[in-house]
Design a protein around this motif. Structure first.
Motif, PDB file in Angstrom:
ATOM      1  N   GLY A 189     -17.944   1.794  -4.075  1.00 32.29           N
ATOM      2  CA  GLY A 189     -18.204   3.203  -3.788  1.00 32.29           C
ATOM      3  C   GLY A 189     -19.615   3.473  -3.293  1.00 32.29           C
ATOM      4  O   GLY A 189     -20.511   2.632  -3.369  1.00 32.29           O
ATOM      5  N   ALA A 190     -19.799   4.679  -2.799  1.00 30.45           N
ATOM      6  CA  ALA A 190     -21.052   5.047  -2.127  1.00 30.45           C
ATOM      7  C   ALA A 190     -22.259   5.023  -3.050  1.00 30.45           C
ATOM      8  O   ALA A 190     -23.351   4.592  -2.652  1.00 30.45           O
ATOM      9  CB  ALA A 190     -20.897   6.430  -1.487  1.00 30.45           C
ATOM     10  N   GLU A 191     -22.088   5.476  -4.311  1.00 29.99           N
ATOM     11  CA  GLU A 191     -23.244   5.552  -5.212  1.00 29.99           C
ATOM     12  C   GLU A 191     -23.809   4.177  -5.538  1.00 29.99           C
ATOM     13  O   GLU A 191     -25.021   3.948  -5.440  1.00 29.99           O
ATOM     14  CB  GLU A 191     -22.854   6.272  -6.508  1.00 29.99           C
ATOM     15  CG  GLU A 191     -22.907   7.778  -6.436  1.00 29.99           C
ATOM     16  CD  GLU A 191     -22.832   8.396  -7.820  1.00 29.99           C
ATOM     17  OE1 GLU A 191     -23.863   8.912  -8.299  1.00 29.99           O
ATOM     18  OE2 GLU A 191     -21.738   8.357  -8.430  1.00 29.99           O
ATOM     19  N   LEU A 192     -22.940   3.258  -5.939  1.00 30.35           N
ATOM     20  CA  LEU A 192     -23.426   1.926  -6.301  1.00 30.35           C
ATOM     21  C   LEU A 192     -23.907   1.185  -5.060  1.00 30.35           C
ATOM     22  O   LEU A 192     -24.927   0.472  -5.107  1.00 30.35           O
ATOM     23  CB  LEU A 192     -22.337   1.138  -7.018  1.00 30.35           C
ATOM     24  CG  LEU A 192     -22.731  -0.261  -7.517  1.00 30.35           C
ATOM     25  CD1 LEU A 192     -23.998  -0.198  -8.369  1.00 30.35           C
ATOM     26  CD2 LEU A 192     -21.587  -0.896  -8.310  1.00 30.35           C
TER      27      LEU A 192
ATOM     28  N   LEU B 102     -20.004  -2.555   2.687  1.00 35.76           N
ATOM     29  CA  LEU B 102     -21.039  -3.263   3.440  1.00 35.76           C
ATOM     30  C   LEU B 102     -21.730  -2.337   4.431  1.00 35.76           C
ATOM     31  O   LEU B 102     -22.944  -2.421   4.636  1.00 35.76           O
ATOM     32  CB  LEU B 102     -20.426  -4.456   4.172  1.00 35.76           C
ATOM     33  CG  LEU B 102     -19.936  -5.625   3.308  1.00 35.76           C
ATOM     34  CD1 LEU B 102     -19.320  -6.716   4.175  1.00 35.76           C
ATOM     35  CD2 LEU B 102     -21.066  -6.197   2.465  1.00 35.76           C
ATOM     36  N   ALA B 103     -20.971  -1.436   5.032  1.00 35.84           N
ATOM     37  CA  ALA B 103     -21.567  -0.493   5.978  1.00 35.84           C
ATOM     38  C   ALA B 103     -22.554   0.443   5.294  1.00 35.84           C
ATOM     39  O   ALA B 103     -23.488   0.943   5.926  1.00 35.84           O
ATOM     40  CB  ALA B 103     -20.465   0.316   6.660  1.00 35.84           C
ATOM     41  N   ALA B 104     -22.370   0.665   3.983  1.00 34.63           N
ATOM     42  CA  ALA B 104     -23.245   1.560   3.228  1.00 34.63           C
ATOM     43  C   ALA B 104     -24.495   0.858   2.713  1.00 34.63           C
ATOM     44  O   ALA B 104     -25.382   1.513   2.164  1.00 34.63           O
ATOM     45  CB  ALA B 104     -22.479   2.169   2.053  1.00 34.63           C
ATOM     46  N   MET B 105     -24.580  -0.454   2.882  1.00 37.33           N
ATOM     47  CA  MET B 105     -25.791  -1.176   2.467  1.00 37.33           C
ATOM     48  C   MET B 105     -26.147  -2.208   3.542  1.00 37.33           C
ATOM     49  O   MET B 105     -26.040  -3.421   3.324  1.00 37.33           O
ATOM     50  CB  MET B 105     -25.606  -1.832   1.085  1.00 37.33           C
ATOM     51  CG  MET B 105     -24.265  -2.477   0.836  1.00 37.33           C
ATOM     52  SD  MET B 105     -24.124  -3.045  -0.895  1.00 37.33           S
ATOM     53  CE  MET B 105     -22.519  -3.843  -0.840  1.00 37.33           C
ATOM     54  N   PRO B 106     -26.614  -1.721   4.691  1.00 34.65           N
ATOM     55  CA  PRO B 106     -26.863  -2.594   5.847  1.00 34.65           C
ATOM     56  C   PRO B 106     -27.973  -3.615   5.646  1.00 34.65           C
ATOM     57  O   PRO B 106     -28.027  -4.608   6.383  1.00 34.65           O
ATOM     58  CB  PRO B 106     -27.225  -1.605   6.954  1.00 34.65           C
ATOM     59  CG  PRO B 106     -27.701  -0.376   6.241  1.00 34.65           C
ATOM     60  CD  PRO B 106     -26.884  -0.306   4.992  1.00 34.65           C
TER      61      PRO B 106
END
Length: 372
Positions: free
Chosen positions: A311-314, A340-344
């Motif tokens: 999820g987005a938060e973690l 993965l897209a949320a933590m480039p």
């Protein structure tokens, strides 16, 4: 793999059964490679046995006291018997007939979905690598518990491999497998799942992978990557019964496992105590809340979330935390790609597909993420 149930259109759960196994594996690998960014060093996929690989049977009970069915329900809600399903090894399938007899002996009236009458909804059976068994009877109420207790000695005598027998209470009329309350009827509370020489303790409501051999390979791969990184501190989020954390424990390494299930945490703590792992601890809690509320940042993190992903938060916390490495084990490559897209800044550098679920489109994939 050939299946008479599939050929007769009785059960179509194995959606890829008509494809040669080599084709299944090739298409799964192509799927995950297309979803994840380029530049990943992909290891050879871990193949599974094509049949007889499941360590757990989740059998819906139908029919009657005299002729119960163990399997699934058809569209009309009638029981379809699948005791001969090829996904179960003979050692697991061999207990089904005994359990079907026990249904009549203990007077466990199968739950009829259309009329909402009856007691016994599901029978859940788990087999350990040492050929020991855990059986759970999912009941609508406690009405039949006394009868199960009364006849339990007969069941244990007929099936000496049984170590844990429990009743799960599921009073609601809903399409879920089990309820929240569990009554253990045997002295032993856990089933020992011996994996790579480590006894993982499995309590009735604890999650464990359905394919023991492939799960063992998954733990070995993740441990090899962790050992190469050599972190001093490691978090295992969504740790379950502690498979990743207990495998990765090493002298001089502090390991923390976080899991929302109290039962799973108790299981992991039992194994850690047996192994004398004083620098490995487990706690019950939400993985995201733990990370966001911690004042410390570990050297590395292992995550093994459910199908929805972390999820987005973690993902946002991992992106901004400064953690150098993440080992991400996923049963859903699409949610993995979103995370993965949320933590480039954390880029996948190595990956491996592990075919935990032959004959279906599902699989496990583990990736090593490294901060750019």
């Amino acid at each position: 793999m050939r299946c008479s149930y599939y050929d007769a259109a009785v059960c179509r759960s194995c959606t890829l059964i008509e494809q040669p196994y080599s084709v299944q594996l090739e298409r799964k690998e192509r799927h995950v490679r297309d979803l994840l960014p380029g530049g990943v060093d992909w290891l050879e996929p871990v193949a599974s046995a094509e049949s007889g690989f499941r360590n757990k049977a989740k059998m819906v009970v139908g029919g009657s006291l005299e002729t119960p069915t163990l399997g699934i329900l058809d569209r009309a809600g009638a029981g379809v018997d699948l005791q001969g399903c090829g996904l179960y090894p003979p050692e697991l399938a061999g207990v089904f007939e005994t359990l079907a007899r026990f249904v009549g002996l203990a007077g466990l009236v199968p739950y009829d979905v259309p009329s909402r009458r009856g007691e016994l909804k599901n029978v859940l059976v788990t087999r350990s690598p040492d050929d020991e068994l855990m059986v759970r009877f999912v009941l609508r109420s406690q009405e039949a518990v006394a009868r199960i207790r009364k006849h339990l000695p007969t069941l244990l005598a007929e099936e000496p491999r049984l170590r844990v027998v429990s009743v799960n209470l599921h009073p609601e009329h809903k399409a879920t497998l089990e309820g929240d309350a569990e009554i253990v009827l045997t002295d032993e509370q856990t089933l020992r799942m011996r994996v790579n020489g480590i006894d993982l303790h499995l309590r009735p409501r604890s999650f464990f992978q359905t394919n023991t051999e492939v799960a063992a390979a998954l733990y070995r791969r993740a441990t090899a990557w962790v050992d190469q990184i050599a972190p001093r501190t490691l978090w295992d989020l969504y740790c379950g019964v502690g498979g990743f954390a207990l495998h990765a424990a090493a002298p001089g390494r502090e390991v923390v496992g976080i899991e929302v299930s109290d039962e799973a945490v108790a299981s992991a703590q039992t194994t850690a105590a047996e192994l004398g792992l004083t620098s490995t601890r487990f706690a019950a809690g939400d993985a995201t809340a733990f990370a966001l509320g911690s004042h410390d940042v570990p050297d590395a993190v292992v995550v093994n979330p459910p199908r929805r992903g972390i999820g987005a938060e973690l993902a946002g916390w991992l992106e901004s935390s400064g953690v150098r490495h993440v080992v991400y084990s996923s049963c859903n490559a699409e949610s993995l790609a979103r995370d993965l897209a949320a933590m480039p800044s954390l880029r996948p550098v190595r990956g491996q597909l592990l075919d935990m679920f032959p004959q279906t489109s599902h699989y496990e994939v583990v990736t090593l993420l490294e901060r750019a």
